[in-house]
Scaffold this motif. Structure first.
Motif, PDB file in Angstrom:
ATOM      1  N   ASP A  58       0.724  -1.259   0.037  1.00 16.22           N
ATOM      2  CA  ASP A  58       0.060   0.098   0.015  1.00 16.22           C
ATOM      3  C   ASP A  58       0.975   1.211   0.039  1.00 16.22           C
ATOM      4  O   ASP A  58       1.686   1.416   0.892  1.00 16.22           O
ATOM      5  CB  ASP A  58      -0.943  -0.181   1.298  1.00 16.22           C
ATOM      6  N   PHE A  59       0.645   1.981  -0.982  1.00 13.42           N
ATOM      7  CA  PHE A  59       1.322   3.331  -1.198  1.00 13.42           C
ATOM      8  C   PHE A  59       1.375   4.157   0.232  1.00 13.42           C
ATOM      9  O   PHE A  59       2.582   4.492   0.659  1.00 13.42           O
ATOM     10  CB  PHE A  59       0.909   4.338  -2.160  1.00 13.42           C
ATOM     11  N   HIS A  60       0.468   4.364   0.828  1.00 10.63           N
ATOM     12  CA  HIS A  60       0.228   5.264   1.958  1.00 10.63           C
ATOM     13  C   HIS A  60       0.967   4.646   3.320  1.00 10.63           C
ATOM     14  O   HIS A  60       1.893   5.338   3.997  1.00 10.63           O
ATOM     15  CB  HIS A  60      -0.948   5.565   2.360  1.00 10.63           C
ATOM     16  N   GLY A  61       0.901   3.202   3.209  1.00  7.96           N
ATOM     17  CA  GLY A  61       1.762   2.599   4.184  1.00  7.96           C
ATOM     18  C   GLY A  61       3.269   2.715   4.134  1.00  7.96           C
ATOM     19  O   GLY A  61       3.719   3.007   5.205  1.00  7.96           O
ATOM     20  N   VAL A  62       3.637   2.548   3.004  1.00 11.06           N
ATOM     21  CA  VAL A  62       4.774   2.567   2.623  1.00 11.06           C
ATOM     22  C   VAL A  62       5.432   4.156   2.888  1.00 11.06           C
ATOM     23  O   VAL A  62       6.455   4.205   3.373  1.00 11.06           O
ATOM     24  CB  VAL A  62       5.466   2.042   1.267  1.00 11.06           C
ATOM     25  N   PHE A  63       4.768   4.875   2.665  1.00 10.74           N
ATOM     26  CA  PHE A  63       5.159   6.390   2.873  1.00 10.74           C
ATOM     27  C   PHE A  63       5.280   6.708   4.177  1.00 10.74           C
ATOM     28  O   PHE A  63       6.448   7.449   4.437  1.00 10.74           O
ATOM     29  CB  PHE A  63       4.051   7.498   2.044  1.00 10.74           C
ATOM     30  N   ILE A  64       4.401   6.319   4.971  1.00  5.79           N
ATOM     31  CA  ILE A  64       4.699   6.658   6.635  1.00  5.79           C
ATOM     32  C   ILE A  64       5.711   5.961   7.148  1.00  5.79           C
ATOM     33  O   ILE A  64       6.600   6.326   7.791  1.00  5.79           O
ATOM     34  CB  ILE A  64       3.026   6.243   7.080  1.00  5.79           C
ATOM     35  N   ALA A  65       6.040   4.568   6.583  1.00  8.13           N
ATOM     36  CA  ALA A  65       6.985   3.836   7.281  1.00  8.13           C
ATOM     37  C   ALA A  65       8.255   4.328   6.685  1.00  8.13           C
ATOM     38  O   ALA A  65       9.536   4.224   7.428  1.00  8.13           O
ATOM     39  CB  ALA A  65       7.009   2.305   6.448  1.00  8.13           C
ATOM     40  N   THR A  66       8.577   4.909   5.381  1.00  9.19           N
ATOM     41  CA  THR A  66       9.585   5.693   4.940  1.00  9.19           C
ATOM     42  C   THR A  66      10.083   6.627   5.822  1.00  9.19           C
ATOM     43  O   THR A  66      11.277   6.967   6.244  1.00  9.19           O
ATOM     44  CB  THR A  66       9.444   6.177   3.452  1.00  9.19           C
ATOM     45  N   VAL A  67       8.936   7.674   6.282  1.00 11.86           N
ATOM     46  CA  VAL A  67       9.334   8.799   6.739  1.00 11.86           C
ATOM     47  C   VAL A  67       9.747   8.301   8.328  1.00 11.86           C
ATOM     48  O   VAL A  67      10.719   8.809   8.722  1.00 11.86           O
ATOM     49  CB  VAL A  67       8.078   9.601   6.681  1.00 11.86           C
TER      50      VAL A  67
END
Length: 445
Positions: A58-67
Motif C-alpha cells: 500500500d502506497f500510504h503505508g510505505v510512505f509513512i514507514a519510509t518517513v
C-alpha cells in the motif's frame, strides 16, 4: 530578562550536547545545513513508496514507514552519534526488494520484509562487535565499487523502463521506445531540467527537478491535482507489523538476507566515513563514536521492516549539508523535524509518485552517480576487473542484484586460484563464494 536567560540556557544546553563551539559551528548554521540536506534527499519519500508499491504494498503505508524509519534512524544518528548524517531507505535496495525478491520470485512482500528484519537483527549484532569490519575487509575493494556501480546501472535501467525510454523487443530483448509519447517526452524534459540544475550545482536539484516536471505535467494535462494538498497520515496499518519471518526460512532466502546485509554494511560504512572525513570529524584516521553511528542504521533497517519498508542506508546527500557548514547531530535533528512535516503531505506525494516522468529522472541520475566508483577499479588487472565487470553487467541483465554479486564472488577466487594467488583472497571470502555457488546452483533465491 527572564526570556533572555532561558534562551541562553537553551543555547548552552545545545552547545554542551552537540559540541557546537568545539566543532566551530552555530545553531543557525546547523539548521541551514539540515534544510540543505533535506532538500537533496527528500525525493526518497516520493520515489520509495512508488517503487515498493510495485511489489503490491500500500502506497500510504510505505510512505509513512519510509518517513518514520528515516526519522528514527536519523534521530539516533544525531542524538547518540552526533553526526550530520541522514539515514533513509536506500536506493537500489528498494528496487532489489520490489523487482527481484518479490517481482522475480515466488515470495510476497510480507516475506521480503521478514528477510529485511532478519538482516537488520544480524546488522545490530555485527554493529556491536568488530566482526563487521572483518566482513568489510574480506571483500576486495574492486568488488565493492562494482556492486555500487551495478546497483546504479540496475536502478537507472529501471528508470528508463518505467518511462518507456527503453521498451521490450522480441528480437533484441530491449530497444528504444517511442520518444514522442507524452509521458516519455516529459521524462526526457524532466531529465534535462534536473541535469541543468545539477550542472549549476543547485542544492536539491533532484527535488526541484521533480517540482518543475510536476508543473509541466499539470500544464500538459498528465497530472491531476489531488483532492487535498495535506491530510492526516493514514494507511499505516496496511504495512506495519505485516512481516512474515517464518516464510524467510521456509523459502530458503539466505542469499536475500546476505545481499541486504552485505550492501547495507559497506554502503553505509563507506558513506559515513566519507561524510565524516569531509566534515573534518575523523581523528587519527579513525571514526569516533562508530558504534552509535552504525547502530543508527542497523536500528533503522530493523524498525523499517516492522513498519513496512526496505533497508535503510546512510545517505551520501548528507555531504551537501556538510558543505553548507553542518558539523553536528543538530543538522540530522533538523532533517528529522522536516521529514515529520512531510507526513501530512501524503495526497500530494501519491500523485507525484504516480507519474513516471517525475520519478524516473531521479532513478536515472542517482544510478549515474553510483557509477562513479568504477574509476577506482584497475581495469588492467584481469583478476580484479573481470569479476567486477560481471557484477556490473549481470545485475541489470538478470534483473537480480543478488545474482550479479553471487557470480562475481564465485569468479573472483577462481581466477585467483588459477593464477596461484590463493593467499590474496581472505578466508571468509572463500566461504562467501561457496555459499553463493550453492544458492545460485540449487535454490530459487
Amino acid at each position: 530578562m527572564g526570556k533572555i536567560r532561558i534562551l541562553r540556557m537553551g543555547w548552552h544546553s545545545l552547545d554542551n550536547w552537540f559540541k557546537l563551539k568545539e566543532r566551530g559551528t552555530t545553531v543557525s548554521t546547523e539548521i541551514m545545513a539540515g534544510i540543505t540536506t533535506f532538500l537533496t534527499m527528500v525525493y526518497i519519500v516520493i520515489v520509495n513508496p512508488g517503487v515498493l508499491s510495485k511489489a503490491g504494498m500500500d502506497f500510504h503505508g510505505v510512505f509513512i514507514a519510509t518517513v518514520l524509519a528515516s526519522i528514527a534512524a536519523t534521530l539516533i544518528m544525531g542524538l547518540v552519534a552526533n553526526y550530520p548524517i541522514v539515514i533513509a531507505p536506500g536506493m537500489g535496495l528498494n528496487a532489489y526488494f520490489a523487482f527481484t525478491v518479490v517481482g522475480g520470485g515466488d515470495v510476497n512482500w510480507q516475506t521480503a520484509l521478514g528477510a529485511v528484519f532478519v538482516a537488520g537483527i544480524i546488522f545490530i549484532l555485527l554493529s556491536l562487535t568488530s566482526f563487521r569490519y572483518m566482513l568489510l575487509d574480506a571483500i576486495p575493494s574492486s568488488l565493492k565499487h562494482a556492486i555500487t556501480a551495478g546497483i546504479g546501472l540496475f536502478i537507472a535501467f529501471l528508470g528508463l523502463q518505467n518511462s518507456k525510454i527503453v521498451i521490450a523487443s522480441e528480437s533484441t530483448l530491449v530497444t528504444l521506445g517511442h520518444l514522442s509519447e507524452p509521458m516519455t517526452l516529459l521524462t526526457i524534459i524532466g531529465l534535462a531540467v534536473s541535469l541543468v540544475l545539477m550542472a549549476y550545482n543547485v542544492k536539491g536539484f533532484l527535488f526541484i527537478g521533480m517540482l518543475i516536471t510536476s508543473l509541466l505535467a499539470w500544464i500538459f494535462g498528465l497530472l491531476h491535482a489531488p483532492a487535498s494538498i495535506v491530510s492526516l497520515p493514514s494507511g499505516f496499518a496496511s504495512t506495519a507489523m505485516q512481516l512474515d519471518i517464518g516464510g524467510v526460512f521456509s523459502n530458503g532466502m539466505y542469499a536475500v538476507i546476505f545481499t541486504f546485509l552485505l550492501i547495507t554494511l559497506f554502503d553505509t560504512t563507506g558513506t559515513m566515513l566519507g561524510v565524516a572525513e569531509q566534515a573534518g570529524l575523523m581523528k587519527d584516521n579513525k571514526f569516533p563514536r562508530a558504534r552509535g553511528a552504525l547502530l543508527a542504521d542497523a536500528v533503522g533497517t530493523t524498525v523499517g521492516s516492522l513498519l513496512g519498508t526496505s533497508p535503510t542506508s546512510a545517505y551520501v546527500e548528507s555531504s551537501s549539508g556538510v558543505a553548507a557548514g553542518g558539523r553536528t547531530g543538530l543538522t540530522a535533528i533538523t532533517v528529522s523535524v522536516l521529514l515529520a512535516i512531510t507526513l501530512f503531505f501524503s495526497p500530494t506525494v501519491e500523485v507525484l509518485a504516480g507519474i513516471p516522468a517525475i520519478t524516473s529522472p531521479a532513478l536515472i541520475i542517482v544510478g549515474f552517480l553510483m557509477m562513479n566508483g568504477l574509476r577506482q577499479i584497475d581495469w588492467r588487472d584481469l583478476e580484479e576487473a573481470f569479476p567486477a565487470f560481471l557484477i556490473v553487467i549481470l545485475m541489470p541483465l538478470t534483473n537480480s542484484i543478488a545474482t550479479g554479486i553471487g557470480i562475481g564472488f564465485i569468479v573472483y577466487p577462481v581466477l585467483k586460484l588459477i593464477r596461484g594467488k590463493r593467499k590474496d583472497v581472505h578466508p571468509i571470502f572463500y566461504l562467501f563464494a561457496v555459499l553463493f555457488f550453492i544458492q545460485i546452483g540449487f535454490f530459487t533465491h
